[in-house]
Design a protein around this motif. Structure first.
Motif, mmCIF file in Angstrom:
data_model
loop_
_atom_site.group_PDB
_atom_site.id
_atom_site.type_symbol
_atom_site.label_atom_id
_atom_site.label_comp_id
_atom_site.label_asym_id
_atom_site.label_seq_id
_atom_site.Cartn_x
_atom_site.Cartn_y
_atom_site.Cartn_z
ATOM 1 N N UNK A 2 0.811 -1.213 0.000
ATOM 2 C CA UNK A 2 0.000 0.000 0.000
ATOM 3 C C UNK A 2 0.847 1.267 0.000
ATOM 4 N N UNK A 3 2.074 1.149 -0.497
ATOM 5 C CA UNK A 3 2.982 2.288 -0.625
ATOM 6 C C UNK A 3 3.152 2.537 -2.120
ATOM 7 N N UNK A 4 3.126 3.789 -2.533
ATOM 8 C CA UNK A 4 3.181 4.100 -3.968
ATOM 9 C C UNK A 4 4.481 3.610 -4.598
ATOM 10 N N UNK A 5 4.421 3.371 -5.916
ATOM 11 C CA UNK A 5 5.587 2.899 -6.660
ATOM 12 C C UNK A 5 6.744 3.893 -6.542
ATOM 13 N N UNK A 6 6.439 5.171 -6.609
ATOM 14 C CA UNK A 6 7.457 6.205 -6.510
ATOM 15 C C UNK A 6 8.153 6.138 -5.160
ATOM 16 N N UNK A 7 7.364 5.990 -4.100
ATOM 17 C CA UNK A 7 7.924 5.925 -2.749
ATOM 18 C C UNK A 7 8.726 4.655 -2.541
ATOM 19 N N UNK A 8 8.284 3.533 -3.105
ATOM 20 C CA UNK A 8 9.032 2.282 -2.971
ATOM 21 C C UNK A 8 10.368 2.403 -3.695
ATOM 22 N N UNK A 9 10.356 2.960 -4.880
ATOM 23 C CA UNK A 9 11.583 3.166 -5.639
ATOM 24 C C UNK A 9 12.550 4.065 -4.866
ATOM 25 N N UNK A 10 12.044 5.169 -4.322
ATOM 26 C CA UNK A 10 12.884 6.085 -3.541
ATOM 27 C C UNK A 10 13.390 5.395 -2.276
ATOM 28 N N UNK A 11 12.555 4.577 -1.661
ATOM 29 C CA UNK A 11 12.927 3.852 -0.453
ATOM 30 C C UNK A 11 14.086 2.890 -0.728
ATOM 31 N N UNK A 12 13.997 2.182 -1.823
ATOM 32 C CA UNK A 12 15.061 1.236 -2.187
ATOM 33 C C UNK A 12 16.367 1.988 -2.445
ATOM 34 N N UNK A 13 16.286 3.126 -3.120
ATOM 35 C CA UNK A 13 17.491 3.929 -3.370
ATOM 36 C C UNK A 13 18.109 4.417 -2.062
ATOM 37 N N UNK A 14 17.269 4.873 -1.126
ATOM 38 C CA UNK A 14 17.780 5.324 0.184
ATOM 39 C C UNK A 14 18.427 4.163 0.937
ATOM 40 N N UNK A 15 17.803 3.001 0.877
ATOM 41 C CA UNK A 15 18.331 1.826 1.580
ATOM 42 C C UNK A 15 19.667 1.382 0.996
ATOM 43 N N UNK A 16 19.796 1.456 -0.321
ATOM 44 C CA UNK A 16 21.067 1.110 -0.964
ATOM 45 C C UNK A 16 22.158 2.097 -0.566
ATOM 46 N N UNK A 17 21.831 3.381 -0.565
ATOM 47 C CA UNK A 17 22.855 4.386 -0.241
ATOM 48 C C UNK A 17 23.231 4.376 1.238
ATOM 49 N N UNK A 18 22.331 3.928 2.114
ATOM 50 C CA UNK A 18 22.633 3.894 3.550
ATOM 51 C C UNK A 18 23.297 2.591 3.982
ATOM 52 N N UNK A 19 23.335 1.599 3.105
ATOM 53 C CA UNK A 19 23.945 0.322 3.449
ATOM 54 C C UNK A 19 22.981 -0.660 4.090
ATOM 55 N N UNK A 20 21.699 -0.315 4.158
ATOM 56 C CA UNK A 20 20.708 -1.243 4.703
ATOM 57 C C UNK A 20 20.257 -2.247 3.651
ATOM 58 N N UNK A 21 20.649 -2.010 2.413
ATOM 59 C CA UNK A 21 20.377 -2.956 1.321
ATOM 60 C C UNK A 21 21.604 -2.982 0.415
ATOM 61 N N UNK A 22 21.765 -4.107 -0.267
ATOM 62 C CA UNK A 22 22.850 -4.242 -1.231
ATOM 63 C C UNK A 22 22.267 -4.777 -2.534
ATOM 64 N N UNK A 23 22.868 -4.376 -3.641
ATOM 65 C CA UNK A 23 22.369 -4.801 -4.944
ATOM 66 C C UNK A 23 22.929 -6.175 -5.291
ATOM 67 N N UNK A 24 22.044 -7.088 -5.670
ATOM 68 C CA UNK A 24 22.441 -8.433 -6.073
ATOM 69 C C UNK A 24 23.123 -8.352 -7.436
ATOM 70 N N UNK A 25 24.266 -8.985 -7.543
ATOM 71 C CA UNK A 25 25.032 -8.931 -8.807
ATOM 72 C C UNK A 25 24.309 -9.621 -9.951
ATOM 73 N N UNK A 26 23.654 -10.731 -9.657
ATOM 74 C CA UNK A 26 23.015 -11.512 -10.706
ATOM 75 C C UNK A 26 21.682 -10.917 -11.149
ATOM 76 N N UNK A 27 20.798 -10.679 -10.196
ATOM 77 C CA UNK A 27 19.445 -10.229 -10.538
ATOM 78 C C UNK A 27 19.333 -8.711 -10.644
ATOM 79 N N UNK A 28 20.252 -7.993 -9.997
ATOM 80 C CA UNK A 28 20.183 -6.533 -10.026
ATOM 81 C C UNK A 28 19.194 -5.946 -9.032
ATOM 82 N N UNK A 29 18.488 -6.806 -8.295
ATOM 83 C CA UNK A 29 17.515 -6.280 -7.337
ATOM 84 C C UNK A 29 18.177 -6.022 -5.985
ATOM 85 N N UNK A 30 17.537 -5.166 -5.221
ATOM 86 C CA UNK A 30 18.041 -4.810 -3.892
ATOM 87 C C UNK A 30 17.683 -5.906 -2.895
ATOM 88 N N UNK A 31 18.663 -6.327 -2.118
ATOM 89 C CA UNK A 31 18.453 -7.296 -1.061
ATOM 90 C C UNK A 31 18.782 -6.632 0.269
#
Length: 185
Positions: free
Chosen positions: A47-76
């Motif tokens: 129930x969170x907008x696509x824009x907010x989810x995308x921004x959330x993933x970017x913030x998580x990647x930049x803060x180190x709370x998520x890392x990008x998977x080399x194979x799939x490219x998705x945030x883990x």
């Protein structure tokens, strides 16, 4: 960071765990059709907008709370960093505000999967306000407004967010017990 970043990361953790429980060829799997990790899928599940989810993933990647998977490219989610942040920093960055009595969905140690782990000295439970909720208790503002509805679709996410609230709300003993339970998961 925004509070919904934690909700998105915990949903990703929940999905990864469920993916491990349900094999790719299993007809009873939860994730049929679209990629469950797509922004569109996360939008419908949380129930969170696509824009907010995308921004959330970017913030998580930049803060180190998520890392990008080399194979799939998705945030883990980076589980160690996420755990440390929840246990040691969340209650200071996103403190829980207890409000008036309301109807809603039980949280913290009043959540169904945590009930009975701790005997509360108070007579009221904590709830996330939700019009369709069946329980009465002291209201606690969830990390994001759609949390009460999202947790009804995913028991594992419900448990994680209830544990997060136990850490945010609890005294030292309650927070320690929630931290132990979170570490086990």
């Amino acid at each position: 960071m925004k509070s919904q970043d934690i909700v998105v990361l915990l949903k990703l953790v929940s999905m990864q765990e469920q993916e491990g429980l349900v094999g790719p060829g299993d007809p009873h799997g939860r994730f049929q059709g679209d990629d469950p990790y797509s922004v569109r899928s996360l939008e419908s599940l949380l129930g969170i907008s696509k824009t907010e989810i995308n921004a959330s993933i970017k913030r998580s990647l930049s803060s180190g709370l998520a890392i990008k998977d080399r194979d799939s490219g998705r945030a883990n989610p980076n589980r160690r960093n996420l755990h440390n942040f929840i246990v040691h920093g969340l209650k200071f960055v996103f403190p829980a505000n207890v409000g008036a009595m309301s109807r809603g969905v039980p949280t913290a140690f009043a959540a169904p999967m945590l009930k009975g782990l701790l005997i509360s000295g108070g007579e009221y439970i904590y709830i996330w306000p939700f019009a369709a909720g069946q329980d009465m208790g002291q209201s606690v503002e969830p990390l994001f407004k759609s949390v009460p509805e999202a947790v009804l679709k995913d028991d594992r996410l419900y448990e994680y967010l209830a544990l997060v609230d136990a850490i945010r709300l609890g005294n030292q003993r309650e927070a320690w017990l929630a931290e132990e339970r979170l570490s086990e998961r």
